[in-house]
Design a protein around this motif. Structure first.
Motif, PDB file in Angstrom:
ATOM      1  N   ASN A 109     -35.312  95.767  19.609  1.00 54.61           N
ATOM      2  CA  ASN A 109     -35.241  96.391  20.924  1.00 54.61           C
ATOM      3  C   ASN A 109     -34.075  95.800  21.719  1.00 54.61           C
ATOM      4  O   ASN A 109     -33.548  94.732  21.390  1.00 54.61           O
ATOM      5  N   GLU A 110     -33.672  96.494  22.780  1.00 49.95           N
ATOM      6  CA  GLU A 110     -32.568  96.035  23.613  1.00 49.95           C
ATOM      7  C   GLU A 110     -32.894  94.672  24.218  1.00 49.95           C
ATOM      8  O   GLU A 110     -34.021  94.434  24.663  1.00 49.95           O
ATOM      9  N   GLY A 111     -31.913  93.760  24.208  1.00 53.78           N
ATOM     10  CA  GLY A 111     -32.126  92.417  24.744  1.00 53.78           C
ATOM     11  C   GLY A 111     -32.548  91.409  23.692  1.00 53.78           C
ATOM     12  O   GLY A 111     -32.761  90.240  24.006  1.00 53.78           O
ATOM     13  N   TYR A 112     -32.684  91.877  22.444  1.00 55.19           N
ATOM     14  CA  TYR A 112     -33.057  90.992  21.338  1.00 55.19           C
ATOM     15  C   TYR A 112     -31.994  91.067  20.252  1.00 55.19           C
ATOM     16  O   TYR A 112     -31.284  92.064  20.120  1.00 55.19           O
ATOM     17  N   THR A 113     -31.931  90.018  19.445  1.00 55.78           N
ATOM     18  CA  THR A 113     -30.962  89.947  18.345  1.00 55.78           C
ATOM     19  C   THR A 113     -31.702  89.722  17.036  1.00 55.78           C
ATOM     20  O   THR A 113     -32.617  88.893  16.962  1.00 55.78           O
ATOM     21  N   LEU A 114     -31.289  90.470  16.015  1.00 56.18           N
ATOM     22  CA  LEU A 114     -31.890  90.326  14.695  1.00 56.18           C
ATOM     23  C   LEU A 114     -31.540  88.956  14.122  1.00 56.18           C
ATOM     24  O   LEU A 114     -30.393  88.531  14.153  1.00 56.18           O
ATOM     25  N   THR A 163     -37.048  89.511  11.726  1.00 59.73           N
ATOM     26  CA  THR A 163     -37.572  89.108  13.025  1.00 59.73           C
ATOM     27  C   THR A 163     -36.507  89.228  14.105  1.00 59.73           C
ATOM     28  O   THR A 163     -35.304  89.242  13.826  1.00 59.73           O
ATOM     29  N   CYS A 164     -36.962  89.315  15.388  1.00 62.05           N
ATOM     30  CA  CYS A 164     -36.073  89.496  16.533  1.00 62.05           C
ATOM     31  C   CYS A 164     -36.207  88.314  17.486  1.00 62.05           C
ATOM     32  O   CYS A 164     -37.320  87.801  17.704  1.00 62.05           O
ATOM     33  N   GLN A 165     -35.087  87.910  18.063  1.00 62.44           N
ATOM     34  CA  GLN A 165     -35.055  86.765  18.960  1.00 62.44           C
ATOM     35  C   GLN A 165     -34.346  87.156  20.246  1.00 62.44           C
ATOM     36  O   GLN A 165     -33.358  87.895  20.223  1.00 62.44           O
ATOM     37  N   SER A 166     -34.866  86.640  21.373  1.00 63.94           N
ATOM     38  CA  SER A 166     -34.228  86.898  22.657  1.00 63.94           C
ATOM     39  C   SER A 166     -32.775  86.446  22.606  1.00 63.94           C
ATOM     40  O   SER A 166     -32.444  85.421  21.995  1.00 63.94           O
ATOM     41  N   ASP A 167     -31.867  87.209  23.274  1.00 66.81           N
ATOM     42  CA  ASP A 167     -30.441  86.939  23.178  1.00 66.81           C
ATOM     43  C   ASP A 167     -30.029  85.591  23.763  1.00 66.81           C
ATOM     44  O   ASP A 167     -29.074  84.973  23.304  1.00 66.81           O
ATOM     45  N   ASN A 168     -30.726  85.081  24.791  1.00 62.59           N
ATOM     46  CA  ASN A 168     -30.343  83.827  25.438  1.00 62.59           C
ATOM     47  C   ASN A 168     -31.527  82.868  25.430  1.00 62.59           C
ATOM     48  O   ASN A 168     -32.374  82.884  26.313  1.00 62.59           O
ATOM     49  N   LEU A 169     -31.597  81.999  24.394  1.00 64.67           N
ATOM     50  CA  LEU A 169     -32.709  81.061  24.283  1.00 64.67           C
ATOM     51  C   LEU A 169     -32.658  79.988  25.364  1.00 64.67           C
ATOM     52  O   LEU A 169     -33.674  79.379  25.680  1.00 64.67           O
ATOM     53  N   CYS A 170     -31.442  79.712  25.903  1.00 65.65           N
ATOM     54  CA  CYS A 170     -31.342  78.689  26.945  1.00 65.65           C
ATOM     55  C   CYS A 170     -32.192  79.057  28.169  1.00 65.65           C
ATOM     56  O   CYS A 170     -32.611  78.174  28.932  1.00 65.65           O
ATOM     57  N   THR A 180     -26.972  80.486  20.976  1.00 62.56           N
ATOM     58  CA  THR A 180     -26.419  81.123  19.784  1.00 62.56           C
ATOM     59  C   THR A 180     -27.503  82.009  19.189  1.00 62.56           C
ATOM     60  O   THR A 180     -28.680  81.861  19.531  1.00 62.56           O
ATOM     61  N   PRO A 181     -27.152  82.945  18.308  1.00 58.27           N
ATOM     62  CA  PRO A 181     -28.172  83.849  17.737  1.00 58.27           C
ATOM     63  C   PRO A 181     -29.303  83.071  17.072  1.00 58.27           C
ATOM     64  O   PRO A 181     -29.103  82.366  16.085  1.00 58.27           O
ATOM     65  N   GLY A 182     -30.502  83.152  17.663  1.00 59.38           N
ATOM     66  CA  GLY A 182     -31.674  82.506  17.094  1.00 59.38           C
ATOM     67  C   GLY A 182     -31.746  81.021  17.351  1.00 59.38           C
ATOM     68  O   GLY A 182     -32.660  80.366  16.834  1.00 59.38           O
ATOM     69  N   SER A 183     -30.813  80.451  18.108  1.00 54.85           N
ATOM     70  CA  SER A 183     -30.820  79.012  18.335  1.00 54.85           C
ATOM     71  C   SER A 183     -30.017  78.690  19.585  1.00 54.85           C
ATOM     72  O   SER A 183     -29.615  79.590  20.336  1.00 54.85           O
ATOM     73  N   TYR A 184     -29.794  77.373  19.816  1.00 61.68           N
ATOM     74  CA  TYR A 184     -28.967  76.912  20.931  1.00 61.68           C
ATOM     75  C   TYR A 184     -28.495  75.499  20.593  1.00 61.68           C
ATOM     76  O   TYR A 184     -29.010  74.848  19.664  1.00 61.68           O
ATOM     77  N   HIS A 185     -27.489  75.001  21.341  1.00 61.26           N
ATOM     78  CA  HIS A 185     -27.054  73.613  21.185  1.00 61.26           C
ATOM     79  C   HIS A 185     -26.553  73.099  22.526  1.00 61.26           C
ATOM     80  O   HIS A 185     -26.213  73.867  23.429  1.00 61.26           O
TER      81      HIS A 185
END
Length: 660
Positions: free
Chosen positions: A363-368, A374-381, A395-400
């Motif tokens: 769905n819009e606002g999520y990244t494969l 599975t789908c992950q929110s675009d901004n995990l921060c 980052t896609p599916g993660s952050y640093h």
């Protein structure tokens, strides 16, 4: 050995041959290839007119040789207290070029280091890099008028064992014992002593009968069935292409490459002497390469009626569908497979059927995610407790986490720390020999202070000691004496120039046994403070360095080697720690050593000390920062690839909906 004996005349006897007849009366002797190096004495005891006689001696010999890159190669080495490579075996292919180079030789006019010259000839002049060839006789002719000032017996034995045949010519004051120690056995064929340089040409009278060899293929009943090939004092038989020599060494038998399996025919091999032709089985045709076979393509006849693809088989054809389609019952038409209908897609949001399978869409606002389902929110921060001290980067599916400029991310991946330089015990060994010269010694001291400027000097940080060496070794100041950069740099500029010889091995011994002791200020081994030695030299060591260079590294000392001018690269590499390329520096000119100081990085990362001193520092080891930068770059590239993939999938989905 026959080829070498033939060249004895070429090496020594050609003077007599040239006096006995005009040079144009007979053709030159062609005795086979040989690598010949003249080692000539250029010491001060050789008078100018004597050196001219020796120069003429070499030129006359060269005029009588069959010179060429595939026949006789000639090199010339001059020696006195040092060794000069006049020209190497690979340098010239014509006599005129060699004569010009010989006429331009300027005598060195110093001591008589004959052993040093033999070692250079063995290690350098007869090396493949300088033009020496394998399986070709290596011959050295030494001409000297005095007693060697160094040891020759051991190095000459090593040279002979390496395959070099040595002829020793002594003139006037030469020592017969030394000549016999250098020359190859038998001595009556390899050692010569005359009263003056003017009599060198007399040696040719003893070897005129060895100068040329008969061609036995022309002058004997060789019995070779096909080809006779002559060699000095002998001959052997060869066969024409496609044949092999029998055990009798004279007759030949045709080679059956098919029977021996030495062919590349794909199916059938047809033999002929030393060759073959290829053929194919029934149902196949031979390709243009005349080696491989291709099955007859029945689909090319145009009567298959297949909807997608016609597949030729032996004696016929079948219909086949493109990938992602299934063949219908009529065995000709095809229908696309709907992979989403199988119910095993496991997509988190949507399943979209495409050729060759399916893909998941978010769905819009999520990244494969990388699993493609599975789908992950675009901004995990914004959706997790990231805990970054400075800044969170999604980052896609993660952050640093990242830190501001001048700070480094700590091991917890969240907090930031400041930079400082590493702590080491550093001892510098500087060459104070007379070859350095006073004005250059001042540049050496400036070089030392440039290195000191890069360090974090303090009692609990980096400690610095300085040792000067020439024919003896002197500790200018130990590791424990000074505690600031200013004190060290002032003490360096007050160091007095020693002059005299270059005993680098003695200096290394002094460093290992004294400079890194606790008495001289080195910190205890259990503190795990890195120990670093830096050797600066401008010339060849007058003693052996191998033993103490090895012991220094075995003692855990990281060794740097810096050479200028006539410093010997092999010695510098012997001193330097592995990897050698990061611990070895060289400049041809003293004025360029300041650039070496700028490039020299004494960053030695060790485990944490067991005392109060922290020596493990991410700022001293640039690899951590590089790793962080590379990781960030890789993440950005991954983002771009995922974005492009999403756009392609959307295009495919739209195409599918249009077809429906």
């Amino acid at each position: 050995m026959t080829r070498v004996l033939v060249y004895v005349g070429v090496l020594i006897a050609i003077m007599a041959a040239t006096e006995a007849r005009p040079k144009s009366a007979e053709p030159k002797c062609k005795s086979g290839p040989v690598d010949l190096v003249f080692i000539i004495d250029g010491s001060r005891s050789v008078r100018p007119h004597e050196f001219e006689t020796m120069r003429k001696f070499m030129i006359d010999i060269i005029h009588e040789l069959d010179i060429g890159l595939d026949s006789t190669r000639v090199g010339v080495v001059q020696y006195s207290s040092q060794v000069q490579n006049v020209f190497s075996l690979k340098a010239f292919s014509k006599p005129a070029q060699m004569v010009k180079a010989i006429n331009e030789i300027i005598p060195l006019a110093q001591g008589t280091m004959t052993g040093l010259a033999i070692r250079y000839t063995m290690n350098v002049a007869f090396s493949a890099e300088e033009g020496a060839r394998p399986n070709v006789p290596h011959v050295a002719v030494i001409v000297t008028d005095g007693r060697p000032q160094d040891r020759v017996a051991e190095v000459a034995a090593a040279a002979r064992e390496s395959g070099i045949e040595i002829y020793a010519i002594g003139v006037a004051r030469a020592d017969m014992t030394s000549l016999r120690a250098m020359a190859s056995p038998p001595f009556e064929d390899h050692v010569f002593l005359v009263e003056s340089f003017d009599l060198i040409h007399q040696f040719g009278l003893q070897f005129q009968d060895k100068l040329c060899v008969k061609d036995l293929c022309l002058e004997s009943d060789h019995g070779c069935e096909h080809i006779c090939e002559s060699s000095p004092g002998s001959y052997h038989c060869l066969c024409l292409p496609g044949y092999t020599l029998n055990e009798d060494g004279k007759t030949c038998t045709p080679i059956d490459l098919c029977a021996e399996g030495k062919h590349d025919c794909e199916q059938i091999c047809i033999a002929s002497p030393g060759s073959f032709t290829c053929d194919c089985d029934t149902g196949y045709t031979l390709n243009d390469d005349k080696r491989t076979c291709t099955m007859i393509d029945y689909c090319s006849f145009g009567n298959d009626s297949c909807e997608h693809e016609c597949v030729s088989v032996l004696n016929g054809f079948n219909c086949r569908c493109n990938e992602g389609y299934s063949l219908n019952d009529d065995l000709k038409t095809c229908t696309m497979i709907d992979y989403c209908s199988f119910g095993n897609h496991s997509c988190d949001h949507h399943c979209v059927g495409v050729l060759n399978g399916f893909y998941c869409r978010c769905n819009e606002g999520y990244t494969l995610q990388e699993d493609g389902k599975t789908c992950q929110s675009d901004n995990l921060c914004n959706t997790v407790e990231h805990g970054c001290e400075h800044q969170c980067v999604s980052t896609p599916g993660s952050y640093h986490c990242i830190c501001p400029e001048g700070h480094v991310l700590q091991d917890d991946g969240k907090t930031c720390g400041t930079c400082r330089s590493s702590n080491i015990d550093l001892v510098l060994l500087i060459d104070g020999s007379k070859s350095v010269r006073p004005q250059n010694f001042e540049l050496v001291k400036q070089f030392v202070n440039q290195v000191v400027d890069q360090l974090d000097v303090s009692p609990k940080g980096t400690r610095v000691g300085l040792v000067q060496y020439s024919s003896r070794v002197r500790t200018e100041f130990p590791l424990s004496m000074y505690q600031t950069k200013e004190e060290i740099k002032k003490a360096v500029m007050n160091v007095e120039y020693m002059e005299k010889g270059t005993m680098t091995g003695l200096a290394l011994k002094h460093m290992v046994e004294n400079s890194f002791t606790e008495a001289d200020g080195a910190r205890p081994a259990e503190k795990n403070i890195p120990r670093v030695g830096l050797v600066f030299t401008d010339g060849r060591s007058q003693d052996d360095i191998q033993e103490w260079a090895k012991k220094a590294k075995e003692a855990g000392i990281t060794m740097y080697a810096v050479g200028v001018g006539k410093a010997v690269e092999d010695e510098l590499r012997e001193i330097a720690s592995d990897p050698v390329e990061k611990h070895f520096f060289y400049s041809a000119d003293f004025t360029a050593i300041s650039q070496i100081a700028e490039n020299l990085k004494l960053n030695v990362c060790a485990a944490e000390s067991q005392g109060e001193i922290e020596v493990k520092d991410p700022c001293a080891c640039e690899s951590l920062v590089e790793f962080q930068q590379v990781t960030m770059s890789s993440v950005d590239q991954l983002n771009q690839k995922l974005s492009a993939m999403t756009k392609r999938l959307e295009v495919l989905e739209n195409q599918l909906l249009t077809r429906k």
